[in-house]
Structures are given as structure tokens and as C-alpha cells.
Write a protein that holds these residues in place. Structure first.
Motif, mmCIF file in Angstrom:
data_model
loop_
_atom_site.group_PDB
_atom_site.id
_atom_site.type_symbol
_atom_site.label_atom_id
_atom_site.label_comp_id
_atom_site.label_asym_id
_atom_site.label_seq_id
_atom_site.Cartn_x
_atom_site.Cartn_y
_atom_site.Cartn_z
ATOM 1 N N VAL A 188 62.795 77.263 32.231
ATOM 2 C CA VAL A 188 63.865 76.475 32.842
ATOM 3 C C VAL A 188 65.221 77.132 32.634
ATOM 4 O O VAL A 188 66.024 77.246 33.563
ATOM 5 C CB VAL A 188 63.913 75.043 32.259
ATOM 6 N N MET A 189 65.497 77.569 31.407
ATOM 7 C CA MET A 189 66.814 78.132 31.121
ATOM 8 C C MET A 189 67.059 79.386 31.957
ATOM 9 O O MET A 189 68.204 79.636 32.371
ATOM 10 C CB MET A 189 66.948 78.443 29.637
ATOM 11 N N SER A 190 66.029 80.139 32.240
ATOM 12 C CA SER A 190 66.193 81.313 33.100
ATOM 13 C C SER A 190 66.399 80.893 34.551
ATOM 14 O O SER A 190 67.210 81.488 35.268
ATOM 15 C CB SER A 190 64.988 82.236 32.975
ATOM 16 N N GLN A 191 65.683 79.872 35.001
ATOM 17 C CA GLN A 191 65.902 79.368 36.357
ATOM 18 C C GLN A 191 67.324 78.848 36.523
ATOM 19 O O GLN A 191 67.892 78.913 37.621
ATOM 20 C CB GLN A 191 64.906 78.256 36.679
ATOM 21 N N LEU A 192 67.902 78.351 35.428
ATOM 22 C CA LEU A 192 69.260 77.797 35.467
ATOM 23 C C LEU A 192 70.313 78.830 35.050
ATOM 24 O O LEU A 192 71.455 78.468 34.752
ATOM 25 C CB LEU A 192 69.342 76.564 34.567
ATOM 26 N N ASP A 193 69.911 80.099 35.031
ATOM 27 C CA ASP A 193 70.852 81.200 34.755
ATOM 28 C C ASP A 193 71.568 81.038 33.424
ATOM 29 O O ASP A 193 72.757 81.329 33.301
ATOM 30 C CB ASP A 193 71.869 81.333 35.895
ATOM 31 N N ASP A 194 70.839 80.537 32.436
ATOM 32 C CA ASP A 194 71.359 80.391 31.073
ATOM 33 C C ASP A 194 72.577 79.474 31.011
ATOM 34 O O ASP A 194 73.451 79.632 30.153
ATOM 35 C CB ASP A 194 71.699 81.766 30.475
ATOM 36 N N ASN A 195 72.620 78.488 31.906
ATOM 37 C CA ASN A 195 73.711 77.509 31.903
ATOM 38 C C ASN A 195 73.289 76.331 31.022
ATOM 39 O O ASN A 195 72.449 75.513 31.414
ATOM 40 C CB ASN A 195 73.987 77.046 33.337
ATOM 41 N N VAL A 196 73.865 76.255 29.829
ATOM 42 C CA VAL A 196 73.443 75.254 28.862
ATOM 43 C C VAL A 196 73.748 73.842 29.354
ATOM 44 O O VAL A 196 72.948 72.911 29.159
ATOM 45 C CB VAL A 196 74.123 75.506 27.497
ATOM 46 N N ALA A 197 74.883 73.645 30.000
ATOM 47 C CA ALA A 197 75.226 72.316 30.519
ATOM 48 C C ALA A 197 74.188 71.858 31.528
ATOM 49 O O ALA A 197 73.767 70.692 31.528
ATOM 50 C CB ALA A 197 76.614 72.346 31.153
ATOM 51 N N HIS A 198 73.757 72.757 32.397
ATOM 52 C CA HIS A 198 72.724 72.408 33.370
ATOM 53 C C HIS A 198 71.389 72.116 32.678
ATOM 54 O O HIS A 198 70.652 71.212 33.080
ATOM 55 C CB HIS A 198 72.559 73.538 34.386
ATOM 56 N N MET A 199 71.081 72.882 31.643
ATOM 57 C CA MET A 199 69.844 72.652 30.906
ATOM 58 C C MET A 199 69.830 71.260 30.289
ATOM 59 O O MET A 199 68.812 70.566 30.290
ATOM 60 C CB MET A 199 69.692 73.720 29.824
ATOM 61 N N ARG A 200 70.954 70.825 29.759
ATOM 62 C CA ARG A 200 71.036 69.501 29.136
ATOM 63 C C ARG A 200 70.843 68.396 30.173
ATOM 64 O O ARG A 200 70.201 67.373 29.898
ATOM 65 C CB ARG A 200 72.365 69.351 28.396
ATOM 66 N N VAL A 201 71.391 68.591 31.371
ATOM 67 C CA VAL A 201 71.178 67.607 32.431
ATOM 68 C C VAL A 201 69.709 67.585 32.845
ATOM 69 O O VAL A 201 69.130 66.509 33.044
ATOM 70 C CB VAL A 201 72.072 67.922 33.649
ATOM 71 N N ALA A 202 69.107 68.747 32.969
ATOM 72 C CA ALA A 202 67.695 68.809 33.348
ATOM 73 C C ALA A 202 66.828 68.068 32.342
ATOM 74 O O ALA A 202 65.897 67.333 32.709
ATOM 75 C CB ALA A 202 67.252 70.264 33.476
ATOM 76 N N ALA A 203 67.126 68.252 31.060
ATOM 77 C CA ALA A 203 66.373 67.544 30.024
ATOM 78 C C ALA A 203 66.531 66.035 30.162
ATOM 79 O O ALA A 203 65.560 65.277 30.038
ATOM 80 C CB ALA A 203 66.838 68.005 28.646
ATOM 81 N N ALA A 204 67.761 65.579 30.419
ATOM 82 C CA ALA A 204 68.003 64.142 30.564
ATOM 83 C C ALA A 204 67.280 63.580 31.782
ATOM 84 O O ALA A 204 66.748 62.460 31.739
ATOM 85 C CB ALA A 204 69.501 63.877 30.666
ATOM 86 N N LEU A 205 67.246 64.326 32.866
ATOM 87 C CA LEU A 205 66.516 63.881 34.048
ATOM 88 C C LEU A 205 65.033 63.738 33.736
ATOM 89 O O LEU A 205 64.414 62.707 34.028
ATOM 90 C CB LEU A 205 66.726 64.867 35.192
ATOM 91 N N LEU A 206 64.447 64.767 33.156
ATOM 92 C CA LEU A 206 63.016 64.748 32.868
ATOM 93 C C LEU A 206 62.636 63.597 31.963
ATOM 94 O O LEU A 206 61.671 62.867 32.229
ATOM 95 C CB LEU A 206 62.608 66.073 32.208
ATOM 96 N N LEU A 207 63.395 63.402 30.904
ATOM 97 C CA LEU A 207 62.972 62.493 29.843
ATOM 98 C C LEU A 207 63.400 61.051 30.078
ATOM 99 O O LEU A 207 63.160 60.187 29.227
ATOM 100 C CB LEU A 207 63.480 63.009 28.499
ATOM 101 N N THR A 208 63.995 60.777 31.240
ATOM 102 C CA THR A 208 64.231 59.390 31.627
ATOM 103 C C THR A 208 63.374 59.012 32.833
ATOM 104 O O THR A 208 63.685 58.066 33.552
ATOM 105 C CB THR A 208 65.722 59.147 31.943
ATOM 106 N N LEU A 209 62.279 59.744 33.044
ATOM 107 C CA LEU A 209 61.319 59.405 34.095
ATOM 108 C C LEU A 209 60.073 58.794 33.471
ATOM 109 O O LEU A 209 59.657 59.191 32.371
ATOM 110 C CB LEU A 209 60.934 60.649 34.900
ATOM 111 N N PRO A 210 59.451 57.832 34.145
ATOM 112 C CA PRO A 210 58.264 57.189 33.587
ATOM 113 C C PRO A 210 57.057 58.120 33.614
ATOM 114 O O PRO A 210 57.037 59.135 34.302
ATOM 115 C CB PRO A 210 58.059 55.990 34.517
ATOM 116 N N GLY A 211 56.039 57.737 32.849
ATOM 117 C CA GLY A 211 54.819 58.516 32.790
ATOM 118 C C GLY A 211 54.747 59.334 31.518
ATOM 119 O O GLY A 211 55.187 58.900 30.439
#
Length: 520
Positions: free
Chosen positions: A341-364
Motif C-alpha cells: 500500500v505504501m508504495s502504491q501511495l508513493d510513500d505518502n504517510v498522510a494518505h497511508m493513515r487515511v487508507a488505514a482508517a477507511l479499511l478499519l471502519t468497514l464491516p466484516g
């Protein structure tokens, strides 16, 4: 400012609920026993994780040694990539379905791992690779003799076969065997496909699953689940191939349920159209949600909501309808076959943190690939996205798996040692987000309803189960956003925030850049 058009429909609400205060997210009551499971699974490439005996290769005892670390994340289970004997480093061409790769340890080591995982409340899921075997498997070696019963365990060309046909994954479908015949191998010639029209093959693979259930596993990640009958490029949209796939997985599930009625099956169906995933609900417990992985990462990179909530509401409703009201999903950001993921996001830490928040607030049951919680980078070839886990600042220390060197430019700060003590680290953000799931049942099991917003840089949705309801709002952008809440939103407090500065006052929600909030 933007107006939040919250479409709460009373007929769709499960029940009125008693919810807890915001402090419950930070610290459980003293009278509380163990927290509910978060539903999060942690994917482990054993070879790369932790080396317990100093030979440079991660092993099962190494995983056991790091169970407390996995538990500290809040995970409720682990997925082990293939642990069976194999001639390859990755293990996806198996030579013994009931054995353990001697580089990883013994069956006794596996028993100990399962025992210790279960003591910690961690479920154990292992990779089940049954679309194909290794070409070194005794079955295939025997099959080279046309008179051997195993010959019909594999798929052989006939005089009418197009030997130049392209497989469903884009390579040659047919491969020349040492006996001069051609056999089908969807992935490579080293992975000959099994013939699932043969009842003996079906029974053998059900028996393999039953064996591992008796060894204590809780379920299986089913490799290449769509390719049992979807072998050629011409099969990819074939209703016949789909029907036969579903029939087999239904038979498989029923066969395993005779040993463990609660066996959990998550299938790899690598399709980008959500409608291609829905038919597998019921025959399997769930499948990996490849479409949402793509959508989450694209939205984060563009800092725009690309229809995430609307798409998930549609998909989840379809899942429930197809599975007689039951619901499960397996969202993820990346896995062992994709750039990290971090490579897909070009090592943008702020984007990585948003991606984590999106993933971990989904059901399942969200899946986290080992090292993702640290921000490890890695781009193909495959070996470079399966590199040793970064335990120490300087890359050296007990347990480092040295089966290959690191190709990425991750510095000392990308390590467990560096991030453990930093409250603002990505690692501790993962812990916080997974902790939300332990406290808020709706984040795990709730019905998702999209909340349309005028602002394209915001994503909002509600999640509700019988006990709780929460409004989730994500700011995908680099700017502070303000949202005027309608009276119908019925939220009065901030239960959790991914970063400081979220404010709910006088009916207006203020979100700092790249912040996520839970409201109730």
C-alpha cells in the motif's frame, strides 16, 4: 460549509440502541472482561516473519514467538500463507498437502502455534491451494503414466485442444509433460491443474481440509477460488464455469462442516466487478473484496470520494440477499500479490493513515498484510513485496529473516522498535483503529448506509447493528472541512478521532486534514 443529508430510514433501522460514551473507546470499564474480537486478520508470509532458529528463514516457532505482538495490534486471527512442503520459496505449488515445509518446522510446531494462538483468542486460517499441485507432487508424477489411476486427476489435451490457448491469468494454458503429452496449468507449468470433474479429486481435497481442521485450524483462505473451472481466458465470463465453481465450493463446504460446523472459508476471487463476487456468498463464508481495495486506494490518492459508500451499500445489500440475510466481507488494501500500500501511495504517510482508517471502519473481517501497519514499502517482482518483517531500527537483531535482503528504501523509523514507543506512529494508529472495532459492534457487523454529501472530498456512512449505531466521516483532503449536521443525524458526541482536532459544536463537525471521526 456543506450540508449533511443523512438518510436515516426508520423502517431500515434494526432497533433502538443503548450506546456507550466516548471514554469507552479509550478505556474499557474496570468490570469488563476480554474485549470482543475485532474481526481483523493478519496475513503472514512465514518465511519472512520471524526466524526462531537462526537459519535466516522465518518459521512456525517464530510466528508463535510473535503472537503477543499480533495480539497487541488487536487482531482476532492470523492467515498463514502456504506452510506445506513445496519446491518454491512461496509455497503455492504443493508436494504434500498433509505435511509441513521442513524449513518452517514440524507438525508438532504447528500444533504448538495453534494452541498458543487459541490461548490468546486468535483464530488460525491457513492457505488451501487446491486448484493445482506442484509438478513434483507424487500424484502428478504418477499421472505421467496414462495407465495410472492418477492420470485422470489432471487435465490432458485431446486431439481437438488448442495448444496455443491463453489461460485465465494471461499465460499459456497448456504445457508439455516429460511423457510428451500436454497438460493444463492455469498459472505455470510448475502448477498442473487438478481435474475437479473426477470424484476422487474432490474427495481427496475434502479429506485434506478435514485433516487440517482436525489439526486445529479454524478455516481456510482458498487460493484461486474462481479458477477451479475458470481455466482459460474464454472461461472468464462463462456461466457454466461459474456454476461449476459454485457447485464445487458448496460440496467442499458441506464436506468440511461435517468436521467443524463453524469452519470459515474466505475465497480469492480476483475480480473487479462486485457483481462477480456476490454469487460466492453462501457457498463460501466470504471473498476478498478486490473492488473496494482498488477504490479505497484510488480515492485516497486522488483525495476524492469515488463513490465508496454508494458502492458498498449496493454490494453489501447484494451479499445479504444472496446469503439469506447473512453478511460477511473481507476488505483489504493489498496482499502478497500486489505492490504494498505504501508504495502504491508513493510513500505518502498522510494518505497511508487515511487508507488505514477507511479499511478499519468497514464491516466484516478486514485483512492486514504483515508490515502494512508499519508502512513498509515494496514493489514487484513478487519477492520484493514479501520481504523480511522490519522488527528493529537498524535491520539487525534476533529473529530477522534474512532469506532475502530489503529492496525498499525504508529507514530506521519504519520498524516495530521505532514505532512502538511513538504515540503518533502508524503502528499505534492501527492499534487505535482496531480498538474501535472491539468497542463498537456496528463497525464489525453493522448494516452500512451511505450518507450523500455535497463535498467530494468527504465520505460518510452509518453503521448499525442491534446494539449500536455510529456515523463515520472521513476527510480525504489536505484541507480542513466543516460539515453542518442535519437534525436527523441524531449525533451528539465524538466517539473517536484518528487525529487530534475533530470538533463537534453547535451542529457543525470540523475535520482536520486527513482526519476520520466516529460520531454517535
Amino acid at each position: 460549509m456543506f450540508t449533511l443529508q443523512v438518510l436515516f430510514r426508520r423502517a431500515a433501522l434494526v432497533a433502538a440502541m443503548a450506546f456507550f460514551c466516548a471514554s469507552a473507546l479509550a478505556q474499557p470499564p474496570a468490570t469488563q472482561t476480554a474485549a470482543p474480537a475485532s474481526g481483523v486478520y493478519y496475513e503472514i508470509f512465514v518465511r519472512a516473519f520471524y526466524d526462531s532458529n537462526g537459519d535466516g528463514i522465518g518459521d512456525l516457532n517464530g510466528v508463535t514467538a510473535k503472537l503477543d505482538y499480533i495480539k497487541s495490534l488487536g487482531a482476532s486471527g492470523i492467515w498463514l500463507m502456504p506452510i506445506n512442503p513445496s519446491p518454491s520459496y512461496h509455497g503455492y505449488d504443493i508436494t504434500d498437502y498433509e505435511g509441513v515445509n521442513p524449513q518452517y518446522g514440524t507438525l508438532q510446531d504447528f500444533h504448538r502455534l495453534v494452541e498458543q494462538a487459541h490461548k490468546r483468542g486468535l483464530k488460525v486460517v491457513i492457505d488451501m491451494v487446491i486448484n493445482h499441485t506442484s509438478d513434483q507432487h507424487p500424484w502428478f508424477k504418477a499421472a505421467l503414466n496414462p495407465n495410472d489411476p492418477h492420470h485422470n486427476w489432471y487435465l490432458w489435451a485431446t486431439p481437438n485442444t488448442d495448444l496455443h490457448a491463453i489461460s485465465a491469468v494471461g499465460g499459456p494454458a497448456w504445457h508439455r509433460a516429460p511423457n510428451g503429452q500436454y497438460y493444463e496449468g492455469t498459472f505455470t507449468g510448475a502448477m498442473p491443474d487438478l481435474n475437479y470433474d473426477n470424484p476422487a479429486v474432490r474427495q481427496a481435497m475434502i479429506d485434506v481440509g478435514r485433516f487440517w481442521l482436525r489439526e486445529g485450524v479454524d478455516g481456510f483462505r482458498l487460493d484461486a477460488a474462481q479458477h477451479i473451472y475458470d481455466d482459460l481466458r474464454t472461461d472468464m465470463d462463462s456461466p457454466v464455469a461459474l456454476e461449476k465453481n459454485l457447485a464445487w465450493w458448496t460440496e467442499y463446504r458441506h464436506g468440511l462442516e461435517a468436521v467443524d460446523p463453524k469452519v470459515w472459508l474466505v475465497g480469492e476471487v480476483a475480480r473487479q466487478n462486485p457483481d462477480d463476487l456476490t454469487p460466492y456468498m453462501g457457498p463460501l463464508s466470504t471473498v476478498f473484496n478486490f473492488p473496494v481495495a482498488t477504490q479505497l486506494i484510488d480515492s485516497v490518492k486522488q483525495e476524492r470520494n469515488l463513490g465508496i459508500g454508494r458502492g458498498l451499500q449496493y454490494t453489501y445489500a447484494a451479499y445479504r440477499a444472496h446469503a439469506n440475510g447473512a453478511f460477511d466481507d473481507a476488505p483489504f488494501l493489498s496482499n502478497h500479490d500486489q505492490d504494498r500500500v505504501m508504495s502504491q501511495l508513493d510513500d505518502n504517510v498522510a494518505h497511508m493513515r487515511v487508507a488505514a482508517a477507511l479499511l478499519l471502519t468497514l464491516p466484516g473481517h478486514p485483512f492486514v498484510y504483515y508490515g502494512e501497519e508499519l508502512g513498509m514499502q515494496g514493489s514487484k517482482p513478487d519477492e520484493d513485496i514479501r520481504e523480511p518483517m522490519r522488527w528493529y531500527r537498524h535491520g539487525k537483531g534476533p529473529g530477522i529473516a534474512s532469506w532475502k535482503g530489503w529492496s525498499s528504501k525504508d529507514g530506521a523509523d519504519i520498524s516495530v522498535e521505532a514505532e512502538q514507543a511513538d504515540p503518533a506512529s502508524l503502528l499505534n494508529l492501527y492499534r487505535k483503529l482496531i480498538g474501535w472495532r472491539e468497542q463498537v459492534g456496528a463497525l464489525r457487523d453493522g448494516v452500512l448506509r451511505n450518507v450523500p454529501l455535497d463535498d467530494p472530498h468527504l465520505l460518510a456512512y452509518t453503521l448499525q447493528d442491534a446494539q449500536s449505531r455510529v456515523l463515520v466521516v472521513h476527510n480525504l483532503s489536505r484541507d480542513t472541512r466543516r460539515v453542518v449536521l442535519d437534525a436527523g443525524a441524531k449525533v451528539s458526541s465524538v466517539l473517536g478521532q484518528s487525529k487530534p482536532g475533530v470538533v463537534l459544536a453547535s451542529g457543525t463537525l470540523t475535520l482536520p486534514p486527513y482526519a476520520s471521526a466516529l460520531l454517535h
